[in-house]
Design an enzyme around this catalytic site. Sequence first.
Site, mmCIF file in Angstrom:
data_model
loop_
_atom_site.group_PDB
_atom_site.id
_atom_site.type_symbol
_atom_site.label_atom_id
_atom_site.label_comp_id
_atom_site.label_asym_id
_atom_site.label_seq_id
_atom_site.Cartn_x
_atom_site.Cartn_y
_atom_site.Cartn_z
ATOM 1 N N PHE A 109 0.634 -1.590 -0.176
ATOM 2 C CA PHE A 109 -0.021 -0.066 -0.445
ATOM 3 C C PHE A 109 1.097 1.245 0.126
ATOM 4 O O PHE A 109 0.025 1.906 -0.581
ATOM 5 C CB PHE A 109 -0.597 -0.653 1.202
ATOM 6 C CG PHE A 109 -0.417 0.269 2.200
ATOM 7 C CD1 PHE A 109 -0.607 1.485 3.116
ATOM 8 C CD2 PHE A 109 0.072 -0.375 3.206
ATOM 9 C CE1 PHE A 109 -0.252 1.371 4.299
ATOM 10 C CE2 PHE A 109 0.933 -0.558 4.902
ATOM 11 C CZ PHE A 109 0.778 1.236 4.891
ATOM 12 N N LYS A 110 2.156 1.106 0.288
ATOM 13 C CA LYS A 110 3.113 2.954 0.558
ATOM 14 C C LYS A 110 2.935 2.816 -0.773
ATOM 15 O O LYS A 110 3.510 4.243 -1.081
ATOM 16 C CB LYS A 110 3.973 2.289 0.894
ATOM 17 C CG LYS A 110 3.797 1.165 2.461
ATOM 18 C CD LYS A 110 3.841 1.793 3.772
ATOM 19 C CE LYS A 110 3.775 1.257 4.567
ATOM 20 N NZ LYS A 110 4.683 1.024 5.045
ATOM 21 N N ASP A 111 3.206 2.228 -1.888
ATOM 22 C CA ASP A 111 2.833 2.815 -2.841
ATOM 23 C C ASP A 111 2.099 3.533 -3.621
ATOM 24 O O ASP A 111 3.019 4.577 -4.393
ATOM 25 C CB ASP A 111 2.750 1.366 -3.640
ATOM 26 C CG ASP A 111 4.406 0.879 -4.862
ATOM 27 O OD1 ASP A 111 5.373 1.187 -4.480
ATOM 28 O OD2 ASP A 111 4.057 -0.808 -4.689
ATOM 29 N N THR A 142 7.874 0.136 3.502
ATOM 30 C CA THR A 142 8.001 1.187 3.222
ATOM 31 C C THR A 142 9.228 1.861 2.364
ATOM 32 O O THR A 142 9.335 1.882 1.574
ATOM 33 C CB THR A 142 8.160 2.489 4.071
ATOM 34 O OG1 THR A 142 6.247 2.438 5.038
ATOM 35 C CG2 THR A 142 8.170 3.521 4.426
#
Length: 493
Positions: A109-111, A142
């Site tokens: 999800f960090k993308d 991350t």
Amino acid sequence: MQYISTRGDKEVKAKEAIYRGIAEDGGLYTPVFIPHIDLSKIKNIESYANLAKYIFELYLTDFTNEEVADCIDKSYSRGKFDAKDVVVVKKLDSRLFALELWHGPTYAFKDVALQVLPHLLLKSMPTFYKQALILVATSGDTGKAALEGFKDVDRTKIVVFYPSEGVSDVQKRQMTTQEGRNTFVAGIRGNFDDAQSGVKEIFTSKKCIDTIENLGFFFTSANSINFGRLLPQIVYYIWSYLVLFKNGDIREGEKINFVVPTGNFGNILAGFIAKIMGIPINKLIVASNINSVVADFIRTGLYDRRREFYKTISPSMDILVASNLERLLYLVTKDSKKVKKYMLDLKAEGYFKVEEEILKEIQESFWGDFSTDDQTRNSIKSIYHKYGYLVDPHSAVGFDVYRKYQKQTFDNTKTVVLQTANPYKFAKDVLNALFDGEYNNIDPFEAVDVLYAKTGVDIPEGIKSLLAKPILHPDVIEKDKMFDFILEKIRDN
């Protein structure tokens, strides 16, 4: 729009908040107010990128609209994400939905945020600085997402620290094989909290700051302590709501819940900001693993890191100091002196406790619980058997905590569970959850192929190719040698 430190009263504009990353007093830059949005004005927005532009313009008022558009277009252009609109909302049944946030280049999800941050930073940097030195402490995802986002970006160097024995094999391989002339990685002998506290100490040390400034750099962060990392995450809560409305799954104005696997509290804080902005959110459900310091705080008002640290099968949540909780405290209290005292107490004593009226206000929006590793495994298995849907251990914590929430509250509000990573990033643990530990002795990368053979779920290309890549960043260092490592890398390169 001005930004203020959670521990002080000096206001800055968005560009300064982004390029500095963290305030000089150690606080986190937070908007002085949260803008309200009219749902009727955004419900017809057709693309994720256009919604992001609309939301960004509310917060980045010293950026031109052209600068905002350029950042979004470069980040979410075709080919960066394997989903048509960056994220995917998948309907599991009439009341339960999965928000897939892992369709970016590193499958986490960090993308969604870390593809944007480098462009925001470059547009924010004052011309008198030669280069930005981005420091990152990571519990797994991350690090790779930041490395990929900043790879070969002009006027930047990025240094990532991860707990050498505290990430999955795939996460470690993703970081240690990272290419890019400006990327540097080291494992530390310690846990994520050691890495995070080390980075924060470097950020706030006058000696460290002066040293790197003399070398032509300034420090900034790609962690969610940087508001430029947090802002893009607000968008997918709003987008999810619009998708459910457009698909006819909810009525206009109907409230929904979000379940968020939680470690450093940045992801769920973005949801809280979306709620303040006017998205009809009923509850934000904090899903912790057995390192349940945040879930315990939501229940009791006591934040106490004086406890045993556990290594779990959801390693990105193996955290005892959730830095973004500081922003929540500021948004609720609007009292920087009070927040500063909480943070000083946490550092000196290992705990703090909020007043009853503050806890009550927090509990109006949040609910929290945790899952053990066995419960997480059972969740992976039950979700797969019930829906034919494969989830990673962090997302599985979310589903398990949601089960507990329903059992305790009988709340039938329609609910979105955030999916934070592709299951193949944790293939061995997912495989053993599905087949009761049958593959405990398998190589973690062999587990990728076996999981595919057993489920037929597609393996991401970037994970397929990992084994063939050479290790470029083998260093493992003591936690008190982090600044020495930084100096060595930026001087030699």
